[in-house]
Design an enzyme around this catalytic site. Structure first.
Site, PDB file in Angstrom:
ATOM      1  N   ASP A 261       0.857  -1.180   0.000  1.00 54.05           N
ATOM      2  CA  ASP A 261       0.000   0.000   0.000  1.00 54.05           C
ATOM      3  C   ASP A 261       0.900   1.239   0.000  1.00 54.05           C
ATOM      4  O   ASP A 261       2.129   1.154   0.148  1.00 54.05           O
ATOM      5  CB  ASP A 261      -0.987  -0.015   1.177  1.00 54.05           C
ATOM      6  CG  ASP A 261      -2.228   0.837   0.863  1.00 54.05           C
ATOM      7  OD1 ASP A 261      -2.142   1.711  -0.030  1.00 54.05           O
ATOM      8  OD2 ASP A 261      -3.268   0.662   1.520  1.00 54.05           O
TER       9      ASP A 261
HETATM   10  C1  BGC Z   1      -5.136   3.129   0.039  1.00 55.24           C
HETATM   11  C2  BGC Z   1      -5.262   2.096  -1.063  1.00 55.24           C
HETATM   12  C3  BGC Z   1      -5.056   2.727  -2.413  1.00 55.24           C
HETATM   13  C4  BGC Z   1      -3.723   3.439  -2.424  1.00 55.24           C
HETATM   14  C5  BGC Z   1      -3.360   4.064  -3.749  1.00 55.24           C
HETATM   15  C6  BGC Z   1      -3.914   4.014  -0.116  1.00 55.24           C
HETATM   16  O1  BGC Z   1      -3.958   5.109   0.741  1.00 55.24           O
HETATM   17  O2  BGC Z   1      -5.111   2.471   1.275  1.00 55.24           O
HETATM   18  O3  BGC Z   1      -6.501   1.461  -0.983  1.00 55.24           O
HETATM   19  O4  BGC Z   1      -5.122   1.764  -3.413  1.00 55.24           O
HETATM   20  O5  BGC Z   1      -3.736   4.468  -1.440  1.00 55.24           O
HETATM   21  O6  BGC Z   1      -4.110   5.177  -4.028  1.00 55.24           O
END
Ligand code: BGC
Length: 708
Positions: A261
């Site tokens: 993530d």
């Molecule tokens: C979120 C994810 C997301 C990623 C990319 C993160 O803050 O937890 O779900 O895919 O950002 O945008």
């Protein structure tokens, strides 16, 4: 992917360590007033081979320019992978996942994912961070809006439909997106619903609740998986070798790409399990994370830990192989510009808008209705009141990709279109006296209240998931006008509002319905189209009941009003306000007793269960039907109800439909005390009905006999 192996090996041979780390590194787009872009330093990183994938860059021109930098100007000419959160639509926005889950319609779930892929891929995107598969039982947690609700079985079906819709069976198609199942696993269990907090759940909960949707996504061929931000019982998921490598790769056979993530690799330092970037990089890579999203930790840290012997070059090579295999499968080597090269075919957006309207209509849940709905087509004067009445942008909800407020249909607009002969008054509610005046002048009030899009989603935990105070004051004033009130609740979660349910004549859960929100509301208000959505999660009566879900397990002291020392609250009931599966239609149904095709069955055998459902009301309608099981006696406690099937039927008034469900004994298996999945002999209750409300379920029994 095996025919790609020689190509991958040849590339690997040609790669320096720097090149390899580049493939494991995802950079994020820069942002300026006009939106996302890639500034010169990042473009230089790409030509130097220091980045293999990009997050958040949007617009075909920008993507193709960046792709050129990689494919034409970098030494190895490896194409970039462009990634974005395309959760519930790209330009055409469909209902948020929690809303769409309420449709209980895998075919619809697949079609909306397909449409989102077509639009996103036409803009150059090749991978989406969806579906989100966190089984969620805590409405305080803002990300519950991204989930398919409280049930593992529903979420597993959602997983399959979405993966199929995004990827198709051929990832190399120029309109296919690689899907990413996220966030593995148990993110929704964050303590007290507080975003990014730690979680601690049992192996049983992992096996029975959190894992099945991910297992379903792997079976469906999902291309990527993202570990959750959080830590579980002391181990951050980004560093969780037992779960990422042990469960996903070795047990489930997942051979796709694990993408961290956002910044999660670097955050291992703040979790307190890595002293510096080098240690964080080693932990994540050794756990099984292939791509470091945005934190640059692999590039900064891996050379040092490689030299110190904390990671092996073979582990890096294996990760690079997986990244290259994904790029090959997506067709990026052969046709790096295929996504983004062609505009959408004429008529595509119109077709997607029609689909968005259908999806929104099917996602609406009628929570209560004293007969005020459907509104008569003759209704002469309507008041559409509240801050969400004329708020097209809010309809899109969180994660709106390329969705534009200017292209969304507000409730006000939808009501006007559905009742062309009515006089429609509008009041935002900022001036309560004006709102009251509008209510008094009308035959009925559509009261549009709830959450704005930025109150829900990531980092929007709410200790009190309620209707904001100012809106409550508005609503109370409007009730004072004495006119019938249809409350339309926009929200990314169930909202605790007992006062509203006491006073409103009808309450509609509208979630965030997307681009066609207003038209969908218009469709159902007048009864022109039947209502069918049902709750994919329990709707609490009080925040103190959270987490609340139907699949509870028995206690030695079941609630008994006559006995004080039993499992209950002394201040609120145990039951939710509305159970999982609740949702009214404009007709009524009578459920017969289920009939099983056999009385006994052996492991491996199949069972058919039939149930007759009669439309005993006055309108044609669709009805979502559930099949649960209950294992009353087993070596470990079993939940009161476990969902094993659902379907949707279409009936005319007076019509009787027979629903047929197919089960196998595998549906009765569960992890024993040693976490080994087994089928135990004994009786299984089979329950069918309109929701998880035990009082509404009809039942029969079968006996499982095991032969040793
Ligand atoms: C979120 C994810 C997301 C990623 C990319 C993160 O803050 O937890 O779900 O895919 O950002 O945008």
């Amino acid at each position: 992917m095996t025919e790609d192996a020689p190509r991958i090996e040849a590339l690997l041979q040609a790669m320096t360590l720097e090149d390899k780390l580049g493939q494991l590194t995802m950079i994020r787009a820069d942002f300026d007033a006009a939106g996302s872009t890639l500034l010169a330093p990042k473009l230089a990183e790409i030509t130097a081979g220091h980045a293999g994938s990009v997050l958040d860059l949007r617009g075909a021109t920008a993507l193709i320019a960046a792709q050129k930098a990689a494919v034409e100007n970098s030494r190895l000419k490896i194409p970039l992978l462009f990634t974005l959160d395309v959760l519930h639509g790209y330009r055409t926005i469909f209902p948020v996942p929690l809303g769409e889950a309420a449709a209980f319609d895998p075919d619809l779930w697949e079609r909306t994912a397909r449409a989102a892929s077509v639009e996103a891929a036409a803009d150059g995107i090749a991978l989406t961070y969806a579906p989100m598969l966190d089984v969620a039982r805590d409405p305080r947690w803002g990300r519950i809006v991204e989930s398919a609700g409280e049930d593992a079985f529903v979420t597993a079906r959602f997983a399959e439909a979405k993966v199929e819709g995004f990827q198709t069976d051929d990832l190399s198609r120029s309109d296919a997106l690689a899907a990413t199942a996220k966030h593995f696993a148990g993110y929704a269990a964050v303590n007290a619903g507080r975003e990014y907090a730690s979680a601690d759940f049992s192996q049983r909960t992992f096996e029975e609740v959190y894992l099945p949707p991910f297992a379903a996504s792997v079976n469906a061929g999902v291309a990527a998986i993202m570990p959750a931000f959080i830590e579980m019982a002391g181990v951050p998921l980004t560093a969780h070798r037992a779960l990422l490598t042990g469960v996903l790769r070795e047990r489930l056979g997942f051979d796709g790409v694990l993408i961290s993530d956002f910044f999660a690799v670097a955050e291992l330092i703040k979790h307190g399990v890595a002293a510096d970037a080098a240690e964080a990089a080693a932990l994540a890579l050794n756990a099984g994370v292939d791509i470091d999203m945005a934190s640059g930790t692999y590039t900064d840290g891996l050379p040092e830990v490689l030299a110190r012997g904390l990671v092996r070059i073979e582990t890096i090579d294996a990760a690079v192989r997986r990244v290259l295999a994904l790029k090959l499968a997506l067709g990026l080597f052969d046709k790096p510009y295929a996504r983004g090269e062609h505009a959408l075919a004429p008529g595509t957006i119109d077709a997607h808008r029609a689909l968005a309207r259908e999806a929104a209509r099917k996602s609406i849940v009628l929570l209560q209705n004293n007969g005020v709905l459907p509104l008569s087509a003759q209704t002469g004067r309507l008041a559409v009141i509240g801050p969400l009445a004329d708020a097209p942008g809010e309809m899109l909800g969180p994660w709106r990709a390329a969705g534009e407020a200017s292209e969304a249909v507000s409730f006000l607009e939808g009501v006007k279109a559905a009742f062309p002969h009515a006089v429609v008054f509008h009041a935002s509610g900022a001036d309560i006296a004006a709102a009251l005046e509008a209510a008094r002048s009308a035959d009925a009030v559509i009261l549009c209240i709830g959450e704005t899009a930025n109150m829900s989603g990531e980092a929007n935990s709410r200790a009190r998931p309620v209707v904001p105070d100012a809106q409550r004051a508005l609503a109370e004033a409007v009730f004072g006008a004495g006119k019938p009130v249809v409350a339309v609740l926009t929200s990314g979660r169930p909202l605790i509002a007992p006062w509203l349910f006491e006073k409103a004549d009808a309450v509609i859960a509208a979630w965030f319905l997307g681009s066609e929100a207003g038209n969908a509301l218009g469709d159902i208000l007048g009864g022109a189209v039947s209502l069918s959505g049902k709750l994919p999660l329990s709707w609490p009566l009080d925040a103190g009941q959270i987490p609340i879900f139907y699949g509870e397990r028995p206690t030695g002291r079941p609630a008994d009003p006559e006995n004080h020392d039993t499992s209950k609250y002394i201040d609120v009931p145990n039951e939710p306000l509305f159970p999982f599966g609740h949702g009214l239609t404009y007709t009524r149904f009578d459920y017969g007793e289920p009939r099983a095709s056999a009385e006994t069955l052996k492991p491996g055998e199949c069972l058919t269960v039939e149930v007759d459902i009669t439309n005993i009301g006055g309108m044609a309608a669709e009805e979502i039907v559930y099949l649960f099981i209950r294992d009353p006696l087993a070596s470990v406690t079993r939940p009161f109800l476990e969902l094993k099937a659902f379907t949707k039927i279409k009936t005319l008034p007076g019509e009787r439909a027979t629903v047929r469900f197919a089960l196998t004994t595998a549906d009765f298996s569960f992890p024993d005390a040693d976490a080994v999945r087994r089928i135990e002999p004994g009786e299984i209750e089979i329950l069918t009905g309109p929701s998880a409300d035990a009082a509404l379920l009809t039942r029969c029994r079968v006996r499982v006999v095991t032969v040793d």
